[in-house]
Write an enzyme that holds these catalytic residues in place. Structure first.
Site, PDB file in Angstrom:
ATOM      1  N   GLU A  83       0.993  -1.264   0.105  1.00 56.79           N
ATOM      2  CA  GLU A  83       0.052  -0.092   0.020  1.00 56.79           C
ATOM      3  C   GLU A  83       1.034   1.435   0.020  1.00 56.79           C
ATOM      4  O   GLU A  83       1.844   1.426   0.972  1.00 56.79           O
ATOM      5  CB  GLU A  83      -0.842  -0.062   1.209  1.00 56.79           C
ATOM      6  CG  GLU A  83      -2.032  -1.242   1.362  1.00 56.79           C
ATOM      7  CD  GLU A  83      -3.112  -1.183   0.126  1.00 56.79           C
ATOM      8  OE1 GLU A  83      -3.112  -0.108  -0.547  1.00 56.79           O
ATOM      9  OE2 GLU A  83      -3.737  -2.179  -0.080  1.00 56.79           O
ATOM     10  N   ARG A  93     -18.169  -0.159   4.756  1.00 52.94           N
ATOM     11  CA  ARG A  93     -19.350  -0.882   3.975  1.00 52.94           C
ATOM     12  C   ARG A  93     -20.148  -1.773   4.802  1.00 52.94           C
ATOM     13  O   ARG A  93     -21.230  -1.940   4.451  1.00 52.94           O
ATOM     14  CB  ARG A  93     -18.618  -1.378   2.737  1.00 52.94           C
ATOM     15  CG  ARG A  93     -19.680  -2.156   1.692  1.00 52.94           C
ATOM     16  CD  ARG A  93     -18.809  -2.769   0.629  1.00 52.94           C
ATOM     17  NE  ARG A  93     -17.824  -3.880   1.181  1.00 52.94           N
ATOM     18  CZ  ARG A  93     -17.984  -5.228   1.449  1.00 52.94           C
ATOM     19  NH1 ARG A  93     -19.458  -5.596   1.366  1.00 52.94           N
ATOM     20  NH2 ARG A  93     -17.087  -5.779   2.138  1.00 52.94           N
ATOM     21  N   CYS A 146      -8.674  -1.579   7.991  1.00 57.23           N
ATOM     22  CA  CYS A 146      -7.238  -1.477   7.632  1.00 57.23           C
ATOM     23  C   CYS A 146      -6.591  -0.308   7.340  1.00 57.23           C
ATOM     24  O   CYS A 146      -5.433   0.237   7.503  1.00 57.23           O
ATOM     25  CB  CYS A 146      -6.966  -2.534   6.362  1.00 57.23           C
ATOM     26  SG  CYS A 146      -7.200  -4.323   6.701  1.00 57.23           S
ATOM     27  N   HIS A 169      -1.920  -5.599   2.096  1.00 54.63           N
ATOM     28  CA  HIS A 169      -2.889  -6.372   2.046  1.00 54.63           C
ATOM     29  C   HIS A 169      -2.590  -7.776   1.397  1.00 54.63           C
ATOM     30  O   HIS A 169      -1.666  -7.710   0.305  1.00 54.63           O
ATOM     31  CB  HIS A 169      -3.760  -5.448   1.180  1.00 54.63           C
ATOM     32  CG  HIS A 169      -4.829  -5.007   1.930  1.00 54.63           C
ATOM     33  ND1 HIS A 169      -5.249  -3.599   1.824  1.00 54.63           N
ATOM     34  CD2 HIS A 169      -5.807  -5.227   3.160  1.00 54.63           C
ATOM     35  CE1 HIS A 169      -6.275  -3.154   2.404  1.00 54.63           C
ATOM     36  NE2 HIS A 169      -6.404  -4.224   3.253  1.00 54.63           N
TER      37      HIS A 169
HETATM   38  N1  PCA Z   1      -8.897  -6.559   6.181  1.00 51.99           N
HETATM   39  C1  PCA Z   1     -10.071  -5.522   6.631  1.00 51.99           C
HETATM   40  C2  PCA Z   1      -9.974  -5.032   8.032  1.00 51.99           C
HETATM   41  C3  PCA Z   1      -9.323  -6.530   8.491  1.00 51.99           C
HETATM   42  C4  PCA Z   1      -8.546  -7.071   7.301  1.00 51.99           C
HETATM   43  O1  PCA Z   1      -7.850  -7.891   7.553  1.00 51.99           O
HETATM   44  C5  PCA Z   1      -9.709  -4.117   5.797  1.00 51.99           C
HETATM   45  O2  PCA Z   1      -8.979  -4.498   4.460  1.00 51.99           O
HETATM   46  O3  PCA Z   1     -10.019  -3.157   6.024  1.00 51.99           O
END
Ligand code: PCA
Length: 217
Positions: A83, A93, A146, A169
Site C-alpha cells: 500500500e 461498507r 485496514c 494487503h
Molecule cells: N481486512 C480489512 C480489515 C481487517 C482485514 O484483515 C480491511 O481491509 O480493511
C-alpha cells in the site's frame, strides 16, 4: 539510547463472516523469527475502529520497533498489495466486529488528508518478483479498518521518520477462497515467506528504488 532491534508485524482477527484471517495466520508464523539481526514480534489486532489503533499504539510504545508492517486480508485481490497511501477517512461498507459502522468520519480529527508509506515499496516489489512472489503496488488501502490502522500508524510515527512503517494487503487463503468461487488466493505459507523477504528488504534498503508502478485507474 540502544539501537532499535525489534520488527513489529501485525495481523487481524477474522471479520465479515470468515473463520480465519490469513493476515494473522501468516504473521504469527514469524513470531520470534530473527531477520537481519532483528527480532520479530507479532501482534493480532481486533477488526474494530478505535480499539485496533489503541492496541497498535500500545504495541508501538512497548516495543519501540525499528520497523512496523501491518498486514490485512483483502478478499478478491490476487497479489500481495504493497500500500502506497493511507487516507484520513473511515467509511465502512459493513459494521466492524464491535458493530460500529462509521461513515465519512476522519481517522484523526485534525490530521492531514493522507500519509504515504515509509516502506521502500518499489524495492520490495522488485525483490518479491525476483524471489517468485506475486506482488503489486496498491494506490488505496480502502476506507475500512485496514486503512484506519494504516493511517493511525503513520500518524503515530509522523515525528519518528527513522522508524519505517506501512501496510500490506494479502489475498484470501485457499481455504477461504473455496467458499468464494472464482476468488484468487495465496497459500498462507507463501505469504509468510514473502513477508520474511519484505522485512529483509525493508531493513536493508535506505532509499527506495525508482521504478514505474503507477496505475491509470
Ligand atoms: N481486512 C480489512 C480489515 C481487517 C482485514 O484483515 C480491511 O481491509 O480493511
Amino acid at each position: 539510547m540502544t539501537a532499535r532491534r525489534t520488527v513489529l508485524l501485525t495481523g487481524f482477527q477474522p471479520f465479515g463472516g470468515e473463520q480465519v484471517n490469513p493476515s494473522w495466520q501468516a504473521v504469527s508464523a514469524l513470531q520470534g523469527a530473527r531477520i537481519a539481526g532483528h527480532r520479530v514480534v507479532a501482534r493480532e489486532l481486533p477488526v474494530a475502529f478505535g480499539t485496533s489503533l489503541k492496541a497498535l499504539r500500545a504495541a508501538l510504545k512497548e516495543m519501540q520497533p525499528a520497523l512496523v508492517i501491518c498486514v490485512g486480508q483483502a478478499g478478491g485481490r490476487a497479489q500481495l498489495s504493497l500500500e502506497r497511501v493511507a487516507i484520513n477517512v473511515d467509511d465502512a461498507r459493513i459494521p466492524d466486529n464491535r458493530d460500529q459502522q462509521p461513515v465519512d468520519m476522519p481517522v484523526i480529527g485534525d490530521g492531514p488528508a493522507a500519509y504515504f508509506t515509509t516502506l521502500p515499496i518499489k524495492a520490495m516489489r522488485e525483490a518479491l518478483h525476483t524471489a517468485g512472489f506475486p506482488a503489486e503496488i496498491s494506490q488505496t488501502a480502502g476506507t475500512y479498518v485496514c486503512n484506519h490502522v494504516f493511517y493511525g500508524l503513520m500518524h503515530a510515527l509522523r515525528r519518528q521518520r527513522a522508524v519505517r512503517a506501512g501496510f500490506i494487503h494479502i489475498p484470501y487463503s485457499p481455504a477461504q477462497a473455496s467458499a468464494h468461487p472464482g476468488a484468487p488466493s495465496l497459500a498462507v505459507e507463501t505469504v509468510t515467506q514473502a513477508l520474511r523477504e519484505v522485512v529483509r528488504v525493508a531493513l536493508a534498503t535506505r532509499d527506495d528504488a525508482r521504478i514505474a508502478a503507477g496505475a491509470e485507474h
